[in-house]
Motif scaffolding. Structure first.
Motif, mmCIF file in Angstrom:
data_model
loop_
_atom_site.group_PDB
_atom_site.id
_atom_site.type_symbol
_atom_site.label_atom_id
_atom_site.label_comp_id
_atom_site.label_asym_id
_atom_site.label_seq_id
_atom_site.Cartn_x
_atom_site.Cartn_y
_atom_site.Cartn_z
ATOM 1 N N LYS A 82 37.166 49.247 33.822
ATOM 2 C CA LYS A 82 38.037 48.450 33.149
ATOM 3 C C LYS A 82 37.507 48.183 31.825
ATOM 4 C CE LYS A 82 40.466 45.370 35.435
ATOM 5 N NZ LYS A 82 41.979 46.162 35.144
ATOM 6 N N GLU B 208 46.431 48.933 29.612
ATOM 7 C CA GLU B 208 46.320 48.448 30.751
ATOM 8 C C GLU B 208 46.619 49.478 31.951
ATOM 9 O OE1 GLU B 208 47.024 44.433 31.926
ATOM 10 O OE2 GLU B 208 46.444 43.563 30.037
ATOM 11 N N HIS B 209 46.010 49.389 33.039
ATOM 12 C CA HIS B 209 46.422 50.175 34.275
ATOM 13 C C HIS B 209 46.183 51.638 33.878
ATOM 14 C CE1 HIS B 209 48.682 46.672 35.307
ATOM 15 N NE2 HIS B 209 49.405 46.672 34.489
ATOM 16 N N ALA C 274 44.832 43.142 37.385
ATOM 17 C CA ALA C 274 45.888 44.493 36.703
ATOM 18 C C ALA C 274 45.876 45.636 37.648
ATOM 19 C CB ALA C 274 45.670 44.343 35.309
ATOM 20 N N GLY C 275 46.856 45.288 38.832
ATOM 21 C CA GLY C 275 46.772 46.539 39.457
ATOM 22 C C GLY C 275 45.799 46.509 40.535
#
Length: 517
Positions: free
Chosen positions: A308, A320-321, A513-514
């Protein structure tokens, strides 16, 4: 058997670092319904990593309620699991006086280093199974006593996030042997609070929750909790255990010599043993699952969170993701990242050195390295750190016969192959990856008499794929691992100076986030 009709449905509730997941399972091991609710990990000051207990309670209640709404058959019980090492101070009525201070919090670094430096520190580690590290509640208690003495005096009881949630749901204050074995306060050989540890912490046994077995069954829910989750008040609640030991159970790694490896936000290597014990050098922890099952191993702070970071620092345009896109970038670089090594200590580190001093570093960087090399080296660094933990598990006298792996990273083919190549042994991946919640449900089923024992986990967990090391890649990583290990020792003076001269930038809050990688 169609969904919603399996007998003996138990909901495993996993209170994790960045989210709570509730998953309903039948006694055949089939997943029937699931729901997750996320929350932030707050950092109001550098080194802090804390959470609002009320926010987590709301996530627990909402997740259970959503799962119950999906089921068409009665729920036989709830069984709980949580991240280990959290600490919350409570008033006489059970209200939280402090945030939930998590395992990732490093404010008690000086207290932990002090404990490590004295001759009794290693003896404490051997008795309690918990390394002298700021993750542990013992140095956290010292920090509160020294830095917040007025607050420390006001606290009637100390517990962790699972104890607080169960107190709200069931109006009782208990702590299971598994969570207690990760506090640094429990004598794991006698399953009693350690008098010396309590004296060091400046607390009494009466300030701690009642010790119970992980299979202890609470009589039911309070009227408020029953209405909030949509279950009868009489629904049995199994206290459960810590997420690490339960991840072993959920992966079916229940017999001696069976190793569980996980990479989520953080990561860990754990082997199941039948008696508690810590190696003479204190390189591993020892945490309880049941009275006859213990896990020996080590956790690392920096797992999928390193990927990340790589996305934010090296490929911000992906947003993101972006885990899949980052892995695709890493796949363009060769095995070994062209001689580039990353020490992935972005959030300090735990096993096998158990020191909060280290920081991340790239070593061997040349003009020929590109973004793909930096991303791949970050992933390789996570796997190499797990390889060091596995070496410590072996050095502690534990036989390694089989490795099973799970966690969000297991969705990536590159991560899977890289882990097998770095560890140098075949790695088996179960079909489902929600190890801790399944482990909680299995423990609950045993406690409620729905299955004969947790040994059935080995049969209920279906292996989806076995990844064997690529000989050439494994040889490259085997050659790099000693250098990776030596770099830590070589850089300790630099880490020490950096902590003194530049305390560091505040970390960004970890958000769910996910799926975690």
């Amino acid at each position: 058997m169609p969904p919603g009709t399996a007998p003996g449905v138990v909901i495993g509730v996993d209170i994790g670092t960045t989210s709570t997941k509730a998953v309903a399972y039948g006694t055949d091991g089939r997943q029937l319904a699931s729901h997750a609710a996320g929350y932030p990990l707050n950092d109001p000051q550098p080194g802090y990593a804390e959470q609002d207990p009320d926010v987590i309670l709301a996530a627990v209640v909402g997740s259970i309620r959503s799962v119950v709404a999906e089921l068409s058959t009665p729920v036989a019980g709830l069984a709980f699991c949580s991240a280990m090492h959290s600490l919350i101070g409570l008033d006489p009525d059970g209200n939280a006086l402090t945030p939930s201070v998590t395992w990732a919090d490093s404010r008690a670094t000086r207290q932990a280093e002090r404990l490590r430096a004295v001759p009794s520190g290693l003896a404490l580690h051997r008795r309690t199974g918990t390394p002298m590290h700021p993750m542990s509640p013992l140095p956290k208690l010292l920090w509160y006593a020294e830095q917040e003495p007025m607050l420390f005096e006001r606290v009637a009881h100390w517990g962790g996030i699972k104890e607080w949630v169960l107190g709200r749901l069931c109006d009782t204050l208990v702590i299971d042997h598994s969570i207690a074995s990760a506090t640094g306060l429990l004598d794991i050989h006698h399953l009693e609070w350690d008098i010396e540890a309590l004296t060091i912490a400046g607390i009494t046994e009466e300030q701690l929750p009642q010790l119970v077995a992980t299979t202890a069954v609470l009589p039911g829910l309070t009227p408020w909790a029953a209405a909030a989750v949509g279950l009868p008040q009489r629904t049995p609640v199994v206290v459960g255990a810590g997420d690490g030991p339960l991840a072993n159970l959920g992966l079916g790694a229940v017999h001696p010599g069976m190793v569980a490896c996980s990479i989520g936000t953080s990561g860990a290597i754990r082997v199941m043993v039948e008696r508690p014990g810590v190696d003479p050098l204190g390189g591993v922890f020892c945490y309880a699952l049941t009275e006859t099952r213990w896990t020996v191993g080590g956790a690392i702070n920096n797992g999928g969170i390193v990927l990340k970071w790589a996305g934010a620092a090296l490929a911000p345009e992906l947003g993101e993701h972006s885990e899949a896109e980052l892995v695709a970038i890493a796949a363009r670089a060769p095995v070994g990242s062209g001689g580039l090594i990353m020490l992935p200590y972005l959030h300090s580190e735990r096993a096998p050195h158990w020191s909060a001093l280290p920081r991340g570093a790239y070593v061997g960087l040349t003009h020929g390295h590109r973004r793909e090399h930096l991303v791949r080296a970050a992933m390789e660094g996570v796997c190499q750190q797990l390889a060091l933990v596995l070496s410590s598990v072996r050095a502690a006298g534990n036989e390694v016969g089989e490795i099973r792996a799970g966690g969000g990273f297991a969705h990536s083919g590159l991560w899977r192959q890289m882990l097998a190549d770095v560890l140098g042994v075949p790695v088996r991946f179960p079909a489902a990856h929600e190890g801790s919640s399944f482990g909680a449900a299995l423990l609950g089923m045993q406690a409620l008499g729905l299955i004969p024992s947790i040994d059935v986990a080995a049969d209920l967990v279906r292996i989806d794929e076995t990844i064997r090391p690529d000989p050439a890649a494994a040889a490259t990583y085997a050659a790099l691992l000693p250098l990776f290990a030596e770099l830590y020792d070589a850089l300790v003076p630099a880490f020490t100076s950096m902590r003194r001269l530049a305390p560091g930038l505040p970390a960004q809050p970890v958000t769910p986030a996910g799926p975690p990688m």
